[in-house]
Write an enzyme that holds these catalytic residues in place. Structure first.
Site: not given
Length: 552
Positions: A78, A142, A173, A199-200, A202
């Site tokens: 994402g 993805r 992941d 990166k994220t 979240d």
């Protein structure tokens, strides 16, 4: 390309770098490392990249001579604000090593490597993307790099383009897959380094060496602006409770940070729900009690923040979802029978009849629309798509029912009206804050130094991030250091350990110490939009989470 006035001005911004990256750089080896758990298993799976030392980058007296190097880059998963600046940092870094170096971007994520879809990223092309949000410079995807056939297919194009190093920009992941790829290429002596960048939005890729994942700062500031706007509207109209679902399926870092920035009346934290083994009924009672107390004070309005993945942390909902995944598994007899019902009510009755008594009771207590989301919206493997469950509406409807009961008992004399929101995609491609613009550029530049030093199986690390950027500490951390073994799709696999909200950590403790006051009083903060020019305490401030975590 047509660009806005802001984009034009923002293109002139020169991201700040740690002092150690501004001139000649040398790498200093630190202590040898081991994985966070399951050391024997991880070491056996990664014999070539396990136990490597931590690396720190320091200024050198003179620059070394580096041969030109071709580097590949992949954006995986994402979108997160700042990805373009990671690529800018890589580009500028390898050009600093040798002006003849080249950067190739694989298009559409990891699939571009496997399918040999790529482009050279030139200086002219890159200029239009510096300090911008999004991943549109080369696109993302993805596709998971898990199979040797994929590794070999990727190696074909890497050899064809004479690429000596590959940078994978992604979450836990994606960086796990990067480490597997690094080990495979090292074992084959393929001559290709693999380096990761964290990166994220979240915020669940973090540890002692990765203080924050990029994009989190910008995304939460975007959400906090929106929450602040809604709080001001609630305090103006004084007639609605706003139930706001925020991204964060596995961890509640976004919800916690947004709460610290805006001070809403209710903040649910999934990790706390799991720790206390709270039932849906207990959560609803908690929310209804706050709503009733505010109503008794004449305030029939408020704001509640709800993490996206909350239902998976509620014990009875977790058990229900697991049963549904088994009973309605793709290709099963029960799935075929369920699909034969044209009438949704009949389908729900069938499902209730095949569940255990405990899960059937929970299932039948849910609003029909939520029950349908649990059974009708499935992923390709037949599993419940938790992210599609409208948890905010589930809680809103259940709170409404509870308040009706309380009113009949004389325990609630106010009014309850709801508005529902889900803030997710709004934050993923925002123009990066100064913090993320600087942090991402530093991560990319650090990756280039690791490449120049011949390192593989490492992730870029930039620490001391509550200090001015000049004082940030750049380095590299072996990805195997972050790994443990977890069960995925029925098999034990090495994965980077997700970082959940720590209930004994300073950020959560600060929330707990203030939640009763924020619940009853109207203590809203209105952070406003991200600022790019002005006082450093406004424009360069890190998240409240980072400030609390690093307060000595």
């Amino acid at each position: 390309m047509t660009i806005s006035a802001l984009q034009k001005a923002r293109a002139q911004y020169q991201p700040k770098l740690p002092k150690s990256l501004k001139g000649a750089v040398k790498i200093v080896d630190g202590a040898a490392t081991e994985s966070v758990a399951d050391q024997a298993e991880i070491k056996q799976l990664f014999p070539n990249t396990y136990g490597m030392p931590l690396l720190s980058l320091e200024g050198a007296s003179e620059a070394a001579n580096f041969p030109a190097v071709n580097v590949g880059v992949i954006l995986s998963g994402g979108q997160a604000p700042g990805g373009h600046n990671v690529i800018s940092g890589i580009f500028d870094g390898i050009k600093k090593l040798n002006p003849e170096s080249k950067l190739y971007g694989f298009l559409g994520g990891p699939g571009g490597l496997v399918d040999h879809k790529y482009m050279e990223i030139t200086a002219d092309y890159l200029e239009g993307f510096r300090n911008t949000g999004g991943f549109d410079i080369i696109g993302s995807g993805r596709t998971k790099l898990e199979e040797e056939a994929q590794f070999d297919k990727g190696l074909e194009i890497l050899k064809e383009l004479d690429i000596k190093a590959l940078v994978i920009i992604g979450g836990d992941d994606s960086n796990t897959n990067a480490c597997v790829l690094a080990e495979y290429y090292a074992a084959k002596n393929a001559g290709v380094q693999v380096v990761g960048c964290p990166k994220t939005i979240d915020g669940d890729l973090k540890n002692e060496m990765i203080e924050t994942s990029f994009g989190f700062d910008t995304a939460v500031k975007v959400y906090s602006e929106l929450i602040g706007n809604i709080q001001r509207d609630a305090n103006s109209a004084k007639k609605y409770w706003h139930f706001i679902k925020l991204m964060g399926r596995s961890a509640s870092h976004i919800g916690l940070e947004a709460a610290l920035q805006t001070q809403p009346n209710i903040t649910l934290i999934s990790e706390e729900v799991a720790e206390k083994k709270q039932t849906l009924g207990e959560i609803v009672d908690y929310m209804a009690a706050i709503i009733a107390k505010r109503a008794a004070n004449g305030e029939n309005f408020g704001v509640a923040l709800i993490p996206e993945g909350l239902v998976e942390f509620v014990p009875e909902m977790k058990a229900l979802i697991a049963e549904l995944n088994d009973l309605l598994a793709e290709g099963s007899e029960t799935e075929a029978k369920f699909k034969s019902f044209a009438d949704k009510a009949e389908g729900r009755a069938f499902v209730a009849g095949i569940l255990s008594a405990e899960s059937a009771k929970v299932y039948q207590s849910l609003p029909a629309v939520i029950a349908d989301q649990l059974t009708l919206d499935r992923d390709p493997h037949g599993n419940v798509q938790v992210s599609l469950i409208e948890t905010e509406k589930l809680l809103g409807e259940m709170v409404k029912t509870r308040l009706t009961e309380m009113k009949a008992a004389g325990e609630f004399k106010g009014k309850f009206g709801t508005q529902y929101h889900f803030f997710g995609y709004e934050g993923r491609c925002a123009a990066p804050s100064n913090f993320d613009a600087d942090y991402c550029y530093s991560l990319g530049f650090t990756a280039s130094v690791l490449i120049g030093a011949g390192k593989t199986g490492y992730m870029s690390s930039v620490r001391n991030t509550t200090a001015p950027a000049d004082e940030w500490i750049a380095g590299g951390v072996p990805v195997t250091m972050m790994m443990n073994m977890e069960k995925r799709h029925g098999h034990m696999k090495p994965v980077i350990q997700k970082a959940l909200v720590e209930l004994d950590g300073a950020p959560f403790k600060f929330l707990v110490s203030n939640r009763e006051k924020w619940a009853i009083e109207t203590s809203y903060l209105y952070p406003g939009p991200i600022q790019y020019w002005g006082p450093t305490e406004v424009c360069d401030r890190p998240t409240v989470t980072l400030q609390l975590e690093q307060t000595k």
